[in-house]
Write an enzyme that holds these catalytic residues in place. Sequence first.
Site, PDB file in Angstrom:
ATOM      1  N   LYS A 115       0.549  -1.206  -0.183  1.00 28.86           N
ATOM      2  CA  LYS A 115      -0.251  -0.479  -0.032  1.00 28.86           C
ATOM      3  C   LYS A 115       0.805   1.115  -0.406  1.00 28.86           C
ATOM      4  O   LYS A 115       0.664   2.552  -0.927  1.00 28.86           O
ATOM      5  CB  LYS A 115      -1.025  -0.452   0.973  1.00 28.86           C
ATOM      6  CG  LYS A 115      -1.897  -1.117   1.241  1.00 28.86           C
ATOM      7  CD  LYS A 115      -2.552  -0.951   2.771  1.00 28.86           C
ATOM      8  CE  LYS A 115      -3.850  -2.368   2.520  1.00 28.86           C
ATOM      9  NZ  LYS A 115      -4.415  -3.083   3.342  1.00 28.86           N
ATOM     10  N   GLN A 125      -4.186  -1.526   9.625  1.00 25.54           N
ATOM     11  CA  GLN A 125      -4.572  -2.857   8.908  1.00 25.54           C
ATOM     12  C   GLN A 125      -5.233  -4.132   9.558  1.00 25.54           C
ATOM     13  O   GLN A 125      -4.543  -4.321  10.463  1.00 25.54           O
ATOM     14  CB  GLN A 125      -2.602  -3.067   8.709  1.00 25.54           C
ATOM     15  CG  GLN A 125      -3.101  -4.246   7.683  1.00 25.54           C
ATOM     16  CD  GLN A 125      -3.752  -4.483   6.785  1.00 25.54           C
ATOM     17  OE1 GLN A 125      -3.691  -3.456   5.671  1.00 25.54           O
ATOM     18  NE2 GLN A 125      -3.983  -5.533   6.214  1.00 25.54           N
ATOM     19  N   ASP A 172     -11.453   3.193   3.965  1.00 29.07           N
ATOM     20  CA  ASP A 172     -11.523   1.530   3.468  1.00 29.07           C
ATOM     21  C   ASP A 172     -13.121   1.515   3.199  1.00 29.07           C
ATOM     22  O   ASP A 172     -13.986   0.518   2.995  1.00 29.07           O
ATOM     23  CB  ASP A 172     -11.327   0.517   4.542  1.00 29.07           C
ATOM     24  CG  ASP A 172      -9.724   0.250   4.082  1.00 29.07           C
ATOM     25  OD1 ASP A 172      -9.605  -0.839   3.590  1.00 29.07           O
ATOM     26  OD2 ASP A 172      -9.433  -0.974   5.370  1.00 29.07           O
TER      27      ASP A 172
END
Length: 303
Positions: free
Chosen positions: A49, A93, A116
């Site tokens: 990422k 994460q 997200d």
Amino acid sequence: MPQVLEGTPVRAQILDRLKPRIQNLGRPPGLAVVLVGQDPASGQYVRNKIKACADLGIYSDKLTPPETSTTEELLKIIDTLNHRADIDAILVQMPLPKQIDSRRVLEAISPDKDADGFHPVNVGHLVAGRPAPRACTPAGIIELLKYYRVPLDGRKAVVVGRSDIVGKPMALMLLAENATVTICHSRTANLPQECRAADILIAAIGKPALITDDFIAPGATVVDVGTSRITTAAEAERLGKGEDFARNGAAWVGDVHPLSVKRVAAAYSPVPGGVGPLTIAMLMANTVSLAEAHTGAARSTAG
Ligand code: NAP
């Protein structure tokens, strides 16, 4: 031969379309990535990422609180990030260590910094059909289907899997595209029959090669979200992945049997190389959209 829905050109198009939007912003978009502990797989996902950010000119800040962190400590970190002007998007994460209340942490992220699209406020926007950060994997699948001009309007879509991060948002996004959507799960009574009704079948289960000939209508489009690692030569051979195994000592397989799908479907996404490349691209897209909202920049390019 069925059409192979490769993710790489779709990713390239998504990222290319972000570049002029980033130029327009007047400052780099900022993504904070919170990685708790030392899990090697999570560490690799985060590196990928961060690299995607660097390649695109997105500022990234990686925070690495220790494995022993508490929920309260994580909430403090999120609060600081929520108030930082250089951070447009925050990603925590997953999975988090057991002692941390993941739900509280995710819900502490300001909805307007929710990289997200998992925050309940943004899920609500998805349900209501309003623009908001969208869950990256299903959003990437919509981009994949559009890129390859798979018709969705009025078609029957079946989503197998009802997780908060893939199955449920996938079903809502297909509904928004005017597909007629069925959601299946582990308690579905006759899974092969439900799946056979699909023009578009999305498998997001996490069970290697579960979807076989019986589940696929001739001519269907099949999107395989699953990623499972095969570690025995015999299993790899049985799934037609013998060469991959011989080369790498392991092979990746999706939820769809790779030989079945080639026999029956009109189009399918391969594993690896189908859905996988799109998730990070959509994370970048969410970050840029949030930065545009924060700076008031007009979108110069659609998509
Ligand atoms: P998850 O949270 O474990 O959810 C799996 C879903 O599949 C659940 O809804 C479960 O039903 C359903 N299911 C399990 N066994 C089933 C069966 N035998 N028949 C029908 N349904 C069944 O998984 P997830 O996070 O959605 O991920 C699914 C897969 O996608 C995993 O392999 C994951 O690694 C992969 N993935 C890939 C990407 C990517 O970027 N390529 C991103 C995310 C996930 P219940 O709800 O009834 O338990």
